[in-house]
Design a protein around this motif. Structure first.
Motif, PDB file in Angstrom:
ATOM      1  N   VAL A 129       0.836  -1.202   0.000  1.00  0.00           N
ATOM      2  CA  VAL A 129       0.000   0.000   0.000  1.00  0.00           C
ATOM      3  C   VAL A 129       0.873   1.256   0.000  1.00  0.00           C
ATOM      4  O   VAL A 129       0.512   2.281  -0.571  1.00  0.00           O
ATOM      5  CB  VAL A 129      -0.960  -0.011   1.207  1.00  0.00           C
ATOM      6  CG1 VAL A 129      -1.763   1.284   1.267  1.00  0.00           C
ATOM      7  CG2 VAL A 129      -1.912  -1.188   1.114  1.00  0.00           C
ATOM      8  N   GLY A 130       2.058   1.153   0.626  1.00  0.00           N
ATOM      9  CA  GLY A 130       2.968   2.297   0.628  1.00  0.00           C
ATOM     10  C   GLY A 130       3.409   2.667  -0.783  1.00  0.00           C
ATOM     11  O   GLY A 130       3.461   3.848  -1.141  1.00  0.00           O
ATOM     12  N   GLY A 131       3.736   1.658  -1.583  1.00  0.00           N
ATOM     13  CA  GLY A 131       4.121   1.919  -2.968  1.00  0.00           C
ATOM     14  C   GLY A 131       2.957   2.465  -3.768  1.00  0.00           C
ATOM     15  O   GLY A 131       3.127   3.372  -4.608  1.00  0.00           O
ATOM     16  N   LEU A 132       1.756   1.941  -3.533  1.00  0.00           N
ATOM     17  CA  LEU A 132       0.558   2.451  -4.199  1.00  0.00           C
ATOM     18  C   LEU A 132       0.336   3.913  -3.845  1.00  0.00           C
ATOM     19  O   LEU A 132       0.011   4.735  -4.713  1.00  0.00           O
ATOM     20  CB  LEU A 132      -0.654   1.616  -3.781  1.00  0.00           C
ATOM     21  CG  LEU A 132      -2.013   2.077  -4.300  1.00  0.00           C
ATOM     22  CD1 LEU A 132      -2.092   1.942  -5.816  1.00  0.00           C
ATOM     23  CD2 LEU A 132      -3.138   1.295  -3.630  1.00  0.00           C
ATOM     24  N   LYS A 133       0.519   4.253  -2.584  1.00  0.00           N
ATOM     25  CA  LYS A 133       0.349   5.637  -2.132  1.00  0.00           C
ATOM     26  C   LYS A 133       1.315   6.571  -2.856  1.00  0.00           C
ATOM     27  O   LYS A 133       0.935   7.661  -3.308  1.00  0.00           O
ATOM     28  CB  LYS A 133       0.558   5.719  -0.621  1.00  0.00           C
ATOM     29  CG  LYS A 133       0.435   7.122  -0.042  1.00  0.00           C
ATOM     30  CD  LYS A 133       0.696   7.101   1.458  1.00  0.00           C
ATOM     31  CE  LYS A 133       0.651   8.514   2.032  1.00  0.00           C
ATOM     32  NZ  LYS A 133       0.946   8.517   3.503  1.00  0.00           N
ATOM     33  N   LYS A 134       2.571   6.164  -2.987  1.00  0.00           N
ATOM     34  CA  LYS A 134       3.557   6.993  -3.685  1.00  0.00           C
ATOM     35  C   LYS A 134       3.143   7.232  -5.131  1.00  0.00           C
ATOM     36  O   LYS A 134       3.254   8.348  -5.649  1.00  0.00           O
ATOM     37  CB  LYS A 134       4.935   6.330  -3.645  1.00  0.00           C
ATOM     38  CG  LYS A 134       5.578   6.300  -2.277  1.00  0.00           C
ATOM     39  CD  LYS A 134       6.929   5.591  -2.317  1.00  0.00           C
ATOM     40  CE  LYS A 134       7.572   5.512  -0.939  1.00  0.00           C
ATOM     41  NZ  LYS A 134       8.856   4.779  -0.969  1.00  0.00           N
ATOM     42  N   TYR A 135       2.669   6.175  -5.793  1.00  0.00           N
ATOM     43  CA  TYR A 135       2.258   6.298  -7.191  1.00  0.00           C
ATOM     44  C   TYR A 135       1.091   7.272  -7.336  1.00  0.00           C
ATOM     45  O   TYR A 135       1.126   8.177  -8.176  1.00  0.00           O
ATOM     46  CB  TYR A 135       1.879   4.931  -7.740  1.00  0.00           C
ATOM     47  CG  TYR A 135       1.318   4.991  -9.135  1.00  0.00           C
ATOM     48  CD1 TYR A 135       2.149   5.206 -10.240  1.00  0.00           C
ATOM     49  CD2 TYR A 135      -0.047   4.855  -9.356  1.00  0.00           C
ATOM     50  CE1 TYR A 135       1.630   5.287 -11.524  1.00  0.00           C
ATOM     51  CE2 TYR A 135      -0.573   4.937 -10.635  1.00  0.00           C
ATOM     52  CZ  TYR A 135       0.270   5.149 -11.714  1.00  0.00           C
ATOM     53  OH  TYR A 135      -0.248   5.228 -12.977  1.00  0.00           O
ATOM     54  N   LEU A 136       0.072   7.101  -6.503  1.00  0.00           N
ATOM     55  CA  LEU A 136      -1.118   7.926  -6.632  1.00  0.00           C
ATOM     56  C   LEU A 136      -0.845   9.377  -6.261  1.00  0.00           C
ATOM     57  O   LEU A 136      -1.250  10.304  -6.971  1.00  0.00           O
ATOM     58  CB  LEU A 136      -2.233   7.357  -5.753  1.00  0.00           C
ATOM     59  CG  LEU A 136      -2.783   5.982  -6.157  1.00  0.00           C
ATOM     60  CD1 LEU A 136      -3.775   5.487  -5.118  1.00  0.00           C
ATOM     61  CD2 LEU A 136      -3.420   6.035  -7.535  1.00  0.00           C
ATOM     62  N   GLN A 137      -0.159   9.582  -5.146  1.00  0.00           N
ATOM     63  CA  GLN A 137       0.054  10.950  -4.682  1.00  0.00           C
ATOM     64  C   GLN A 137       1.063  11.718  -5.526  1.00  0.00           C
ATOM     65  O   GLN A 137       1.114  12.947  -5.467  1.00  0.00           O
ATOM     66  CB  GLN A 137       0.477  10.939  -3.212  1.00  0.00           C
ATOM     67  CG  GLN A 137      -0.630  10.449  -2.283  1.00  0.00           C
ATOM     68  CD  GLN A 137      -0.309  10.603  -0.826  1.00  0.00           C
ATOM     69  OE1 GLN A 137       0.850  10.813  -0.434  1.00  0.00           O
ATOM     70  NE2 GLN A 137      -1.323  10.492   0.026  1.00  0.00           N
ATOM     71  N   SER A 138       1.847  11.004  -6.333  1.00  0.00           N
ATOM     72  CA  SER A 138       2.752  11.686  -7.272  1.00  0.00           C
ATOM     73  C   SER A 138       2.086  11.902  -8.621  1.00  0.00           C
ATOM     74  O   SER A 138       2.730  12.366  -9.562  1.00  0.00           O
ATOM     75  CB  SER A 138       4.029  10.858  -7.458  1.00  0.00           C
ATOM     76  OG  SER A 138       3.758   9.671  -8.193  1.00  0.00           O
ATOM     77  N   ASN A 139       0.801  11.556  -8.715  1.00  0.00           N
ATOM     78  CA  ASN A 139       0.062  11.661  -9.975  1.00  0.00           C
ATOM     79  C   ASN A 139       0.714  10.842 -11.076  1.00  0.00           C
ATOM     80  O   ASN A 139       0.734  11.235 -12.241  1.00  0.00           O
ATOM     81  CB  ASN A 139      -0.087  13.128 -10.404  1.00  0.00           C
ATOM     82  CG  ASN A 139      -1.218  13.323 -11.404  1.00  0.00           C
ATOM     83  OD1 ASN A 139      -2.191  12.563 -11.405  1.00  0.00           O
ATOM     84  ND2 ASN A 139      -1.098  14.331 -12.249  1.00  0.00           N
TER      85      ASN A 139
END
Length: 280
Positions: A129-139
């Motif tokens: 989920v941490g990697g997913l968060k980075k992807y989404l929040q970096s657009n």
């Protein structure tokens, strides 16, 4: 290409991708079974007790005995238990996704990919989920990969559009924006051949949520970063101007070299303080 359908089809596609449907599989990094689960995943799912090396997959710890699984051998020999374990893990991941607010990205396009429930869960399965968060929040600018250099975008796109109501409890299809009728979710099975952008409608968002998440193309974070950059440049220019003025004054014998250095130091200190205040 897998035709997007029910949760069972999602699991079948994930199993085929991860292990070629081999419940006895164990790769070079110690991930186990049809869905290639590691220690940390099975800890979250409640099958393995956390030890000193939860990210190493050395399997030197203790199994909890959940669903009759007491060892690595038990886990590898129990295909049905593996399916239950991945479902338990998916439920845990979805709860974390909601806690972090990452489900707000559903229906939005990030990095050219439409975000769906199954896509988010597949991305989290690959890099956490941490990697997913980075992807989404970096657009979509930061693209995490796993140990095999498989990018999160591959999983989000490949597993997009499955009906994940069994995990999420949602009866709204995230891939086409349709609402389930009184008969349940059966009318909302996504079409795997549908164009993920032009063939979908976006779920309604409040203007503030859409702006904060960048649904209009430029997010609040982008604007905030640009403003910080402008402020920093202006402060550097002001400090350079002060330094140049002090040097000119000293060259005209209007100030001592000690006074020049003191004033330049003060200006630099003020600049750093202001940068710290504005960037906080």
């Amino acid at each position: 290409m897998w035709a997007a359908s029910e949760y069972s089809d999602y699991l079948a596609a994930l199993s085929a991708k991860e292990s070629s449907n081999n419940p006895n599989s164990m790769n070079q990094y110690g991930f186990l079974g049809r869905y290639q689960m590691g220690e940390s995943a099975l800890i979250d799912a409640g099958y393995y007790q956390k030890d000193m090396t939860p990210d190493t997959n050395d399997w030197q710890g203790v199994w909890t005995g959940k669903n009759g699984i007491d060892s690595k051998a038990d886990f590898l020999a129990n295909a049905a238990g593996q399916t239950q374990a991945i479902s338990d893990y998916n439920g845990k991941q979805w709860a974390t996704i909601q806690t972090l607010g990452l489900d707000n990205y559903l229906g939005q396009t990030v990095g050219g990919i439409l975000m769906t429930e199954s896509g988010l869960l597949a991305g989290a399965h690959l890099v956490g989920v941490g990697g997913l968060k980075k992807y989404l929040q970096s657009n979509g600018m930061v693209v995490p990969s796993d140990a095999n250099n498989t990018a999160i975008t591959q999983y989000i796109a490949a597993f997009s559009g499955y009906n994940m109501a069994a995990i999420t409890g949602n009866t709204t299809s995230a891939s086409n924006g349709g609402q389930a009728g009184s008969g349940g979710a059966s009318g909302n099975v996504p079409n795997g051949n549908q164009n993920p952008i032009s063939g979908s409608s976006q779920p309604q968002q409040s203007p503030s949520a859409a702006f904060a998440s960048g649904a209009g193309g430029v997010s609040y974070q982008d604007i905030k970063t640009a403003i910080h950059s402008i402020i920093a440049i202006l402060l550097f220019l002001w400090t350079a101007f002060v330094a140049w003025g002090q040097f000119k004054l000293w060259s005209d014998n209007g100030i001592s070299i000690m006074g020049m250095q003191t004033n330049i130091f003060r200006a630099s200190a003020v600049m750093l303080l202001l940068i710290f205040i504005f960037m906080a």
